[in-house]
Motif scaffolding. Structure first.
Motif, PDB file in Angstrom:
ATOM      1  N   ASN A 481       0.848  -1.185   0.000  1.00 40.84           N
ATOM      2  CA  ASN A 481       0.000   0.000   0.000  1.00 40.84           C
ATOM      3  C   ASN A 481       0.889   1.242   0.000  1.00 40.84           C
ATOM      4  OD1 ASN A 481      -1.676   2.249   0.985  1.00 40.84           O
ATOM      5  ND2 ASN A 481      -3.226   0.666   1.343  1.00 40.84           N
ATOM      6  N   ASP A 482       0.960   1.910  -1.138  1.00 41.38           N
ATOM      7  CA  ASP A 482       1.893   3.025  -1.308  1.00 41.38           C
ATOM      8  C   ASP A 482       1.607   4.180  -0.365  1.00 41.38           C
ATOM      9  OD1 ASP A 482       3.280   1.719  -3.334  1.00 41.38           O
ATOM     10  OD2 ASP A 482       1.968   2.508  -4.906  1.00 41.38           O
ATOM     11  N   LEU A 483       0.345   4.517  -0.175  1.00 40.09           N
ATOM     12  CA  LEU A 483       0.011   5.665   0.680  1.00 40.09           C
ATOM     13  C   LEU A 483       0.400   5.405   2.127  1.00 40.09           C
ATOM     14  CD1 LEU A 483      -3.460   6.699  -0.790  1.00 40.09           C
ATOM     15  CD2 LEU A 483      -1.242   7.801  -1.143  1.00 40.09           C
ATOM     16  N   VAL A 484       0.168   4.175   2.585  1.00 43.37           N
ATOM     17  CA  VAL A 484       0.544   3.841   3.957  1.00 43.37           C
ATOM     18  C   VAL A 484       2.064   3.879   4.109  1.00 43.37           C
ATOM     19  CG1 VAL A 484       0.513   2.056   5.735  1.00 43.37           C
ATOM     20  CG2 VAL A 484      -1.527   2.482   4.363  1.00 43.37           C
ATOM     21  N   MET A 485       2.781   3.274   3.151  1.00 42.52           N
ATOM     22  CA  MET A 485       4.253   3.297   3.230  1.00 42.52           C
ATOM     23  C   MET A 485       4.773   4.728   3.218  1.00 42.52           C
ATOM     24  SD  MET A 485       5.674   0.069   0.979  1.00 42.52           S
ATOM     25  CE  MET A 485       4.853   0.468  -0.555  1.00 42.52           C
ATOM     26  N   ASN A 486       4.158   5.596   2.426  1.00 42.86           N
ATOM     27  CA  ASN A 486       4.600   6.986   2.349  1.00 42.86           C
ATOM     28  C   ASN A 486       4.378   7.716   3.669  1.00 42.86           C
ATOM     29  OD1 ASN A 486       5.313   9.515   0.678  1.00 42.86           O
ATOM     30  ND2 ASN A 486       3.327  10.041   1.567  1.00 42.86           N
ATOM     31  N   ASN A 487       3.125   7.683   4.167  1.00 36.91           N
ATOM     32  CA  ASN A 487       2.807   8.437   5.377  1.00 36.91           C
ATOM     33  C   ASN A 487       3.555   7.899   6.591  1.00 36.91           C
ATOM     34  OD1 ASN A 487       1.095   9.693   3.640  1.00 36.91           O
ATOM     35  ND2 ASN A 487      -0.792   9.238   4.750  1.00 36.91           N
ATOM     36  N   TYR A 488       3.575   6.580   6.703  1.00 40.59           N
ATOM     37  CA  TYR A 488       4.218   5.952   7.861  1.00 40.59           C
ATOM     38  C   TYR A 488       5.709   6.297   7.906  1.00 40.59           C
ATOM     39  CZ  TYR A 488       5.162   2.133  11.220  1.00 40.59           C
ATOM     40  OH  TYR A 488       5.521   1.382  12.314  1.00 40.59           O
ATOM     41  N   SER A 489       6.408   6.115   6.791  1.00 39.57           N
ATOM     42  CA  SER A 489       7.851   6.373   6.782  1.00 39.57           C
ATOM     43  C   SER A 489       8.145   7.859   6.979  1.00 39.57           C
ATOM     44  CB  SER A 489       8.472   5.883   5.473  1.00 39.57           C
ATOM     45  OG  SER A 489       7.872   6.511   4.352  1.00 39.57           O
ATOM     46  N   TYR A 490       7.309   8.730   6.416  1.00 39.83           N
ATOM     47  CA  TYR A 490       7.541  10.162   6.563  1.00 39.83           C
ATOM     48  C   TYR A 490       7.368  10.611   8.008  1.00 39.83           C
ATOM     49  CZ  TYR A 490       7.348  15.167   5.570  1.00 39.83           C
ATOM     50  OH  TYR A 490       7.601  16.523   5.547  1.00 39.83           O
ATOM     51  N   PHE A 491       6.266  10.123   8.648  1.00 40.29           N
ATOM     52  CA  PHE A 491       6.043  10.505  10.043  1.00 40.29           C
ATOM     53  C   PHE A 491       7.137   9.949  10.953  1.00 40.29           C
ATOM     54  CE2 PHE A 491       1.293  10.849   8.942  1.00 40.29           C
ATOM     55  CZ  PHE A 491       1.411  12.221   8.699  1.00 40.29           C
ATOM     56  N   LEU A 492       7.617   8.749  10.660  1.00 39.76           N
ATOM     57  CA  LEU A 492       8.733   8.203  11.450  1.00 39.76           C
ATOM     58  C   LEU A 492       9.964   9.087  11.313  1.00 39.76           C
ATOM     59  CD1 LEU A 492       8.434   4.350  10.748  1.00 39.76           C
ATOM     60  CD2 LEU A 492       7.959   5.532  12.907  1.00 39.76           C
ATOM     61  N   SER A 493      10.207   9.586  10.095  1.00 39.43           N
ATOM     62  CA  SER A 493      11.372  10.445   9.899  1.00 39.43           C
ATOM     63  C   SER A 493      11.221  11.760  10.651  1.00 39.43           C
ATOM     64  CB  SER A 493      11.605  10.701   8.409  1.00 39.43           C
ATOM     65  OG  SER A 493      10.584  11.531   7.871  1.00 39.43           O
TER      66      SER A 493
END
Length: 600
Positions: A481-493
């Motif tokens: 799921n691209d949107l989940v991978m994007n949001n999750y990794s960005y917020f972790l950063s």
């Protein structure tokens, strides 16, 4: 005699209550057999049913018999067959050879549902007096119940032989022939009844059914023509005949009959509908549209029926542009004339949606929901359009209304949740999404979407643990799921946490989407937080280069930050200024531009 009175006459015959006939024996002067003796002259009966004393029989004894019989009949009429049976059995003890008593006992047993026990008594009554047709009819009825059709047929055949007055019983004999799989004999019998009593509508229809079952279409049509001939000014018979022709793949002939019906009654909506249906199937959409115009102009046809007709037309129209426009024209007219008819509004909305007129379609769906709020699909269509148009205020309002009617529908709670999330009402968003997750456990696709949105909502509330848990659940169900991978990794950063997990997700993200500027920016920012500035610059340069005119201010600001970190400070300030012109930047941007330095 007109056809209606004939129908009523036969219906009365068909539904003749056996027990009422028993009572009539005493009231019409028909002589009950129990007033007879084998070895003596027949008695006579009065109109009231009282029985004169037999030779050698006292008046007292005669009165007792009459009282027993009368009591028995009264019990039958009051639906107390057991009590009636007790009275008749007393009579039977006095005279076992009395046919009327045998008949009465059989009647009481039949009234009790004991048809097997009734058969011997009915048989005995008939054997004692075969001239009494009612005894024969009772026995035949019992034979039919036991599927002893041949024996029942014999009885009816004998009754019909006794005289023309009994011709009407041919209808029942024909029915037994049909039970006995003897359609030709049934037809022969129906013909005899019609010859004796005249044409009858119900007999004609029954003959049609037989002919159709035998695939003798011409004969079935001939019967329809006979009906039409009896009432040449009745358009109903023409319509029924046309239905018969259509059902048997004879549309050209049906068109002729329907046109005759319309000459009699130009406002016959059914005739226009049937013609429209024929023309649809023939692919003649022009004539079909013409007939539909007549249908829609008919004030006597309800809007729901018009909507169903139009739906059929739309299905046949397919990709024909002119037909679609014509259908929309008719739907608009119908919707205007029937604002409170849900089917009409839904039809209009569906057609508008097919032509991508979403806002107007939503208006029609809302009108349908106002008229009948109980249709789940209508609310679903409304919320989908709100979402497609990205009108979150409308989505919030309409989802709340939908939940008033469907409080246990997870999809509606989901719509409410994403609307609140878009409005930055994070706690209401979490509440709605959690309710949606609770109600949607078996819907994997919806549950994934719910968890994705919960990840965003919990992150906004600062509940990092629940945010991460929701994202991980979403990825467990949909690892790509691209949107989940994007949001999750960005917020972790941004939180500078679990950077290995963030890098794993963002790497996979850009491998799958190598030209998406947002995803490239996310991966670059994960690298930036990990202080891998050289690689971060490479991905940000790709992000900026994808479409320099539309790239966001956030991406340009990030590009300036990484330029600063790699020693290109003048170019960094230049990019920060570009970012400011774009908007959607961090609060520290002005300070970066003023000082020419990073302020993180």
């Amino acid at each position: 005699m007109n056809r209606l009175s004939m129908v009523n006459r036969y219906k009365k015959r068909y539904r003749r209550p056996v027990l009422l006939i028993v009572g009539c024996l005493l009231l019409t002067g028909i002589e009950p057999a129990w007033a007879q003796r084998k070895s003596g002259p027949k008695s006579t009966t009065l109109a009231t049913g009282s029985i004169l004393a037999m030779p050698g029989e006292t008046t007292v004894a005669k009165s007792e018999q009459e009282a027993l019989f009368t009591d028995g009949m009264r019990y039958i009429m009051t639906d107390e067959p057991t009590k009636a049976l007790a009275q008749f059995e007393k009579l039977l003890q006095k005279d076992p050879t009395n046919a009327a008593t045998q008949y009465a006992i059989a009647s009481a047993l039949m009234k009790s549902g004991k048809t097997t026990e009734a058969l011997p008594f009915a048989t005995k009554a008939y054997q004692l007096d075969k001239t009494n047709k009612f005894y024969g009819l009772q026995l035949a009825e019992l034979y039919v119940k036991q599927k002893r059709y041949a024996e029942a047929e014999t009885i009816y055949e004998n009754i019909l032989k006794t005289g023309a007055d009994n011709a009407e019983y041919g209808v029942e004999l024909a029915a037994i022939y049909l039970f006995d799989d003897k359609p030709d004999k049934a037809l022969e019998t129906y013909d005899k009844v019609e010859k004796a009593m005249g044409m009858n509508e119900e007999i004609t229809r029954q003959k049609q059914r037989i002919y159709l079952k035998q695939n003798k279409i011409d004969l079935a049509v001939a019967e329809a023509e006979k009906l039409i001939a009896t009432e040449p000014g009745d358009d109903d018979y023409l319509i029924e005949g046309a239905e018969l022709l259509i059902a048997n793949d004879r549309p050209p002939q049906a068109i002729g009959w329907l046109e005759k019906a319309l000459k009699i009654n130009p406002d016959n909506a059914q005739a226009h509908i049937m013609l429209a249906d024929i023309y649809q199937k023939q692919g003649n959409l022009q004539k079909c549209s013409q007939e539909l115009t007549y249908v829609f102009a008919n004030p006597n046809l309800d809007a729901g029926s018009k909507a169903r007709v139009l739906a059929s037309y739309v299905n046949v129209a397919g990709d024909n542009v002119a037909a679609k426009q014509d259908a929309l024209r008719l739907a608009r007219e119908l919707g205007k004339n029937a604002p409170n008819e849900p089917k009409a509004q839904v039809m209009l909305a569906d057609l508008l949606l097919q032509q991508n007129q979403k806002a107007e379609a939503r208006t029609a769906y809302l009108q349908a929901a106002k008229a009948d709020p109980s249709v789940y699909e209508v609310w679903g269509a409304i919320l989908q359009i709100d979402s497609d148009l990205n009108q979150m205020d409308s989505l919030l309002t309409h989802s709340e209304k939908a939940l008033e009617v469907f409080p246990t529908q997870g999809l509606f709670w989901y719509s409410n949740g994403i609307a609140n999330l878009a409005r930055k009402s994070y706690q209401p968003a979490v509440d709605a999404l959690e309710e949606s997750r609770k109600l949607s456990g078996k819907d994997a696709e919806l549950t994934t979407a719910i968890n994705a949105q919960l990840g965003d909502a919990y992150n906004a509330l600062g509940d990092n643990a629940k945010s991460d848990e929701a994202y991980e659940l979403a990825l467990k169900q949909d690892p790509l799921n691209d949107l989940v991978m994007n949001n999750y990794s960005y917020f972790l950063s941004l939180r500078n946490e679990k950077l290995d997990r963030a890098l794993q997700l963002s790497t996979k993200l850009v491998e799958r989407n190598p030209t998406n500027p947002t995803f490239l920016d996310t991966h670059a920012w994960v690298l930036y937080i990990r202080k891998d500035y050289v690689k971060a610059r490479q991905f940000l340069e790709k992000a900026v280069a994808t479409d320099p005119n539309t790239v966001s201010g956030t991406i340009i600001e990030h590009y300036g930050d990484v330029l600063f970190q790699t020693g290109d400070r003048e170019k960094a300030v230049e990019q920060w200024k570009r970012a400011k012109a774009k908007g959607d930047t961090s609060d520290a941007l002005d300070k970066k531009i003023t000082t020419g330095n990073l302020h993180e």
